[in-house]
Design an enzyme around this catalytic site. Structure first.
Site, PDB file in Angstrom:
ATOM      1  N   LYS A   1      14.270  18.553  25.043  1.00  0.00           N
ATOM      2  CA  LYS A   1      13.636  19.845  25.378  1.00  0.00           C
ATOM      3  C   LYS A   1      13.473  19.976  26.886  1.00  0.00           C
ATOM      4  O   LYS A   1      13.851  20.973  27.489  1.00  0.00           O
ATOM      5  CB  LYS A   1      12.258  19.927  24.713  1.00  0.00           C
ATOM      6  N   ASN A   2      12.932  18.918  27.519  1.00  0.00           N
ATOM      7  CA  ASN A   2      12.604  19.022  28.945  1.00  0.00           C
ATOM      8  C   ASN A   2      13.827  18.957  29.849  1.00  0.00           C
ATOM      9  O   ASN A   2      13.739  19.310  31.019  1.00  0.00           O
ATOM     10  CB  ASN A   2      11.571  17.966  29.331  1.00  0.00           C
TER      11      ASN A   2
ATOM     12  N   CYS B   1      -2.884  25.368  31.274  1.00  0.00           N
ATOM     13  CA  CYS B   1      -2.569  25.173  29.856  1.00  0.00           C
ATOM     14  C   CYS B   1      -3.583  24.138  29.351  1.00  0.00           C
ATOM     15  O   CYS B   1      -4.416  23.635  30.102  1.00  0.00           O
ATOM     16  CB  CYS B   1      -1.135  24.683  29.667  1.00  0.00           C
TER      17      CYS B   1
ATOM     18  N   ARG C   1      -2.092  22.710  36.128  1.00  0.00           N
ATOM     19  CA  ARG C   1      -0.641  22.872  36.344  1.00  0.00           C
ATOM     20  C   ARG C   1      -0.337  23.692  37.602  1.00  0.00           C
ATOM     21  O   ARG C   1       0.306  24.737  37.550  1.00  0.00           O
ATOM     22  CB  ARG C   1       0.015  23.500  35.114  1.00  0.00           C
TER      23      ARG C   1
ATOM     24  N   MET D   1       1.321  24.786  41.412  1.00  0.00           N
ATOM     25  CA  MET D   1       2.731  24.789  41.855  1.00  0.00           C
ATOM     26  C   MET D   1       2.852  24.505  43.348  1.00  0.00           C
ATOM     27  O   MET D   1       3.891  24.797  43.948  1.00  0.00           O
ATOM     28  CB  MET D   1       3.345  26.153  41.528  1.00  0.00           C
TER      29      MET D   1
ATOM     30  N   LEU E   1       3.460  21.926  45.090  1.00  0.00           N
ATOM     31  CA  LEU E   1       4.581  21.069  45.533  1.00  0.00           C
ATOM     32  C   LEU E   1       5.912  21.831  45.471  1.00  0.00           C
ATOM     33  O   LEU E   1       6.790  21.668  46.318  1.00  0.00           O
ATOM     34  CB  LEU E   1       4.641  19.803  44.668  1.00  0.00           C
TER      35      LEU E   1
ATOM     36  N   ASP F   1       3.894  11.855  28.158  1.00  0.00           N
ATOM     37  CA  ASP F   1       4.220  12.611  26.937  1.00  0.00           C
ATOM     38  C   ASP F   1       4.238  11.734  25.695  1.00  0.00           C
ATOM     39  O   ASP F   1       4.387  12.251  24.588  1.00  0.00           O
ATOM     40  CB  ASP F   1       5.580  13.309  27.078  1.00  0.00           C
TER      41      ASP F   1
ATOM     42  N   ILE G   1      -1.619  11.261  34.812  1.00  0.00           N
ATOM     43  CA  ILE G   1      -0.759  12.393  35.203  1.00  0.00           C
ATOM     44  C   ILE G   1      -1.462  13.736  35.020  1.00  0.00           C
ATOM     45  O   ILE G   1      -1.413  14.598  35.890  1.00  0.00           O
ATOM     46  CB  ILE G   1       0.567  12.377  34.386  1.00  0.00           C
TER      47      ILE G   1
ATOM     48  N   ARG H   1       7.117  23.723  19.223  1.00  0.00           N
ATOM     49  CA  ARG H   1       7.619  23.893  20.593  1.00  0.00           C
ATOM     50  C   ARG H   1       8.530  22.729  20.972  1.00  0.00           C
ATOM     51  O   ARG H   1       9.420  22.868  21.780  1.00  0.00           O
ATOM     52  CB  ARG H   1       6.448  23.943  21.580  1.00  0.00           C
TER      53      ARG H   1
HETATM   54  C1  EPZ Z   1       7.196  18.027  33.181  1.00  0.00           C
HETATM   55  O1  EPZ Z   1       6.148  18.923  33.509  1.00  0.00           O
HETATM   56  C2  EPZ Z   1       7.343  18.090  31.663  1.00  0.00           C
HETATM   57  N1  EPZ Z   1       7.683  19.449  31.251  1.00  0.00           N
HETATM   58  C3  EPZ Z   1       6.019  17.665  31.015  1.00  0.00           C
HETATM   59  O2  EPZ Z   1       6.226  17.649  29.602  1.00  0.00           O
HETATM   60  C4  EPZ Z   1       5.691  16.239  31.473  1.00  0.00           C
HETATM   61  O3  EPZ Z   1       4.451  15.853  30.930  1.00  0.00           O
HETATM   62  C5  EPZ Z   1       5.620  16.200  33.014  1.00  0.00           C
HETATM   63  O4  EPZ Z   1       6.866  16.676  33.563  1.00  0.00           O
HETATM   64  C6  EPZ Z   1       5.364  14.799  33.544  1.00  0.00           C
HETATM   65  O5  EPZ Z   1       6.376  13.951  33.100  1.00  0.00           O
HETATM   66  C7  EPZ Z   1       8.965  19.876  31.409  1.00  0.00           C
HETATM   67  O6  EPZ Z   1       9.823  19.161  31.897  1.00  0.00           O
HETATM   68  C8  EPZ Z   1       9.258  21.259  30.941  1.00  0.00           C
HETATM   69  P1  EPZ Z   1       4.906  17.483  36.990  1.00  0.00           P
HETATM   70  P2  EPZ Z   1       5.874  19.308  35.062  1.00  0.00           P
HETATM   71  O7  EPZ Z   1       5.229  18.543  37.970  1.00  0.00           O
HETATM   72  O8  EPZ Z   1       7.150  19.396  35.780  1.00  0.00           O
HETATM   73  C9  EPZ Z   1       0.771  17.895  39.248  1.00  0.00           C
HETATM   74  C10 EPZ Z   1       5.748  18.084  27.346  1.00  0.00           C
HETATM   75  O9  EPZ Z   1       4.839  17.697  26.601  1.00  0.00           O
HETATM   76  N2  EPZ Z   1       1.466  18.897  40.069  1.00  0.00           N
HETATM   77  O10 EPZ Z   1       5.576  16.160  37.081  1.00  0.00           O
HETATM   78  O11 EPZ Z   1       4.967  20.467  35.085  1.00  0.00           O
HETATM   79  C11 EPZ Z   1       0.500  18.435  37.841  1.00  0.00           C
HETATM   80  O12 EPZ Z   1      -0.695  19.193  37.838  1.00  0.00           O
HETATM   81  C12 EPZ Z   1       5.443  18.521  28.767  1.00  0.00           C
HETATM   82  O13 EPZ Z   1       6.959  18.129  27.019  1.00  0.00           O
HETATM   83  C13 EPZ Z   1       0.834  19.393  41.197  1.00  0.00           C
HETATM   84  O14 EPZ Z   1      -0.285  19.005  41.510  1.00  0.00           O
HETATM   85  O15 EPZ Z   1       5.087  18.009  35.512  1.00  0.00           O
HETATM   86  C14 EPZ Z   1       0.388  17.198  37.012  1.00  0.00           C
HETATM   87  O16 EPZ Z   1      -0.927  16.675  37.140  1.00  0.00           O
HETATM   88  C15 EPZ Z   1       3.952  18.483  29.086  1.00  0.00           C
HETATM   89  N3  EPZ Z   1       1.463  20.335  41.944  1.00  0.00           N
HETATM   90  C16 EPZ Z   1       1.369  16.240  37.690  1.00  0.00           C
HETATM   91  O17 EPZ Z   1       1.621  16.771  38.993  1.00  0.00           O
HETATM   92  C17 EPZ Z   1       2.717  20.810  41.620  1.00  0.00           C
HETATM   93  O18 EPZ Z   1       3.254  21.655  42.372  1.00  0.00           O
HETATM   94  C18 EPZ Z   1       2.680  16.118  36.929  1.00  0.00           C
HETATM   95  O19 EPZ Z   1       3.306  17.331  37.003  1.00  0.00           O
HETATM   96  C19 EPZ Z   1       3.340  20.294  40.471  1.00  0.00           C
HETATM   97  C20 EPZ Z   1       2.713  19.343  39.705  1.00  0.00           C
END
Ligand code: EPZ
Length: 421
Positions: free
Chosen positions: A22-23, A118, A123, A125, A127, A308, A330, A400
């Site tokens: 999915k991801n 969520c 969540r 953005m 970065l 996850d 995380i 999902r």
């Molecule tokens: C991806 O989410 C996955 N989703 C998530 O899977 C997964 O848990 C996550 O990576 C970590 O492995 C998809 O790929 C669609 P991150 P993402 O940016 O990209 C913080 C599932 O269950 N952060 O690595 O959103 C954020 O708040 C889902 O399939 C910032 O602070 O994850 C979090 O605490 C859930 N600023 C941490 O980093 C940012 O700009 C990890 O986020 C971006 C992220």
């Protein structure tokens, strides 16, 4: 809202086919926006999140057709006549923010709604924004939407990510493929889905090196061409189903599974007393004799223990011998499955980002509620070895990320059925 009824049963036996990730699919699909030529993804999973991404890309003007019962996504972004990713679609799925980088690179502007929080966290953005601004984009937040433009096009840059964010790495990498010059992403995410995206982008003509390591280098090119790419196996579905025989006993073969996809997860299964063997078709999983042993788990970016799979691992540890400590590093709110497992007789104390699980002999079935995607499947795993019947409500969360879960688990001997309501 559908519910799923599970009755505890004995050892499991048989094979489970593992779907495409999915991801990975959710970042591969937006890559179609980078080229005027068609991009086709095979081995795509059949999930509601993929339907949501299809809806979003279509709203931008892309043509997306799901073929072969949804396992193939044939896409063409020849005519992109809208550059606004609307809140109504984005709020349903955070991964919608992955159209930002490709639209900026292809069109020079994009308006993407902030997804909002969520269940598992805020969540943000920041970065993504920092990285795209380093490539020359001007991004402004107005009325809950990110207004991004790069009138003079994007220029390569060196970007140091404060955290190895998966989504930020993906957005920046996609944007950098069409930027002028060289981009280096330091402290990049190393997940298999990053490698899969880079592989697909290279098939489209991008020049990318270092994916899978924490430093990725992208040489910008003038344009990308079409390609056909197989979506990588879903390591989270794989890890989830590996825990079924771990919790219930028996032996199950997860077709398409590879140990290289799982990082520290396999080490923790081994420490808990689970035997994992690579076969020609995938991974064979069985509980070694005796009770599961307690293990401590800390979630980290890949190749650390995946966040996850934290909820699913907790379901296993509820009936382990001894006390396990799980640290969720995380996301800020990813223990919502704990109170539901407690309703089934688990003994869990949650303090902030740490959950302490005192193993009990056996759980008891109860009505429980799914709160997010991974929590919902953790409740099903726990219910499969519990005494009596469990009703898991709000299973739309489950759909999902897991296709046909009751069929796949039913085929290896679980007593599980979906009740439509
Ligand atoms: C991806 O989410 C996955 N989703 C998530 O899977 C997964 O848990 C996550 O990576 C970590 O492995 C998809 O790929 C669609 P991150 P993402 O940016 O990209 C913080 C599932 O269950 N952060 O690595 O959103 C954020 O708040 C889902 O399939 C910032 O602070 O994850 C979090 O605490 C859930 N600023 C941490 O980093 C940012 O700009 C990890 O986020 C971006 C992220």
């Amino acid at each position: 809202m559908d519910s799923i009824i599970v009755r505890g049963n004995g050892p499991l036996k048989g094979q489970i086919p593992i779907a495409g990730a999915k991801n990975a699919c959710l970042t591969l699909m937006p890559a179609t926006l980078l080229s005027e030529e068609p991009l086709t993804l095979t081995n795509a999973p059949r999930l509601s999140d993929i339907k949501t991404m299809t809806e979003l890309l279509s709203s931008l003007g892309a043509e997306v057709s799901s073929l072969q019962d949804g396992k193939v996504q044939a896409m063409s972004s020849h005519n992109i006549d809208n550059h606004i990713a609307d809140y109504d679609i984005v709020r349903k799925m955070r991964a919608s923010n992955l159209v930002l980088g490709p639209m900026l690179a292809r069109l020079g502007h994009a308006v993407v709604s902030l997804p909002g929080g969520c269940a598992i966290g805020a969540r943000p953005m920041d970065l993504h924004i920092h990285g795209l601004e380093a490539l020359g984009a001007e991004i402004e937040l107005k009325d809950g939407y990110l207004h991004a433009k790069a009138v003079k096009g994007l220029k390569g840059a060196t970007i140091d990510l404060a955290f190895a964010s998966v989504g930020a790495t993906e957005n920046i990498m996609m944007a950098a493929t069409l930027a002028k010059g060289t981009t280096v992403i330091n402290n990049a995410a190393r997940e298999p889905e990053i490698v899969d995206l880079a592989t697909c982008l290279r098939a489209m003509g991008a020049q990318i090196e270092g994916d899978g390591s924490s430093s990725i280098e992208i040489q910008g090119v003038d344009r990308l061409h079409g390609a056909t790419h197989p979506v990588v196996t879903d390591r989270i579905e794989l890890g989830t189903y590996m825990l079924a025989p771990a919790i219930c006993g028996g032996e199950v073969e997860c077709l398409g599974g590879k140990i290289s996809l799982l990082g520290a997860f396999c080490e923790k299964l081994d420490a808990a007393g689970i035997h994992v063997e690579e076969t020609e078709k995938g991974l064979k999983v069985a509980r070694r004799n005796g009770r599961i042993q307690a293990v401590d788990v800390t979630t980290e970016p890949f190749p650390g223990f995946p966040t996850d799979l934290q909820a699913q691992m907790m379901a296993l540890l509820c009936t382990a011998e001894g006390t396990s400590v799980l640290e969720e590093k995380i996301f800020e709110n990813r223990f919502m499955h704990a109170p539901e497992l407690t309703r089934m007789g688990a003994d869990i104390e949650v303090h902030g980002g740490t959950a302490t699980v005192h193993g009990v002999k056996r759980l008891k079935g109860a009505p429980v509620m799914a709160t997010d995607l991974r929590a919902s499947v953790s409740l099903i795993l726990a219910a499969m070895a519990a005494e009596g019947e469990t009703i898991v409500n709000r299973v739309y969360h489950l759909d999902r990320g897991y296709e046909r879960v009751e069929e796949k688990l039913g085929n290896i001997g679980a007593h599980i059925e979906r009740v439509k309501s």
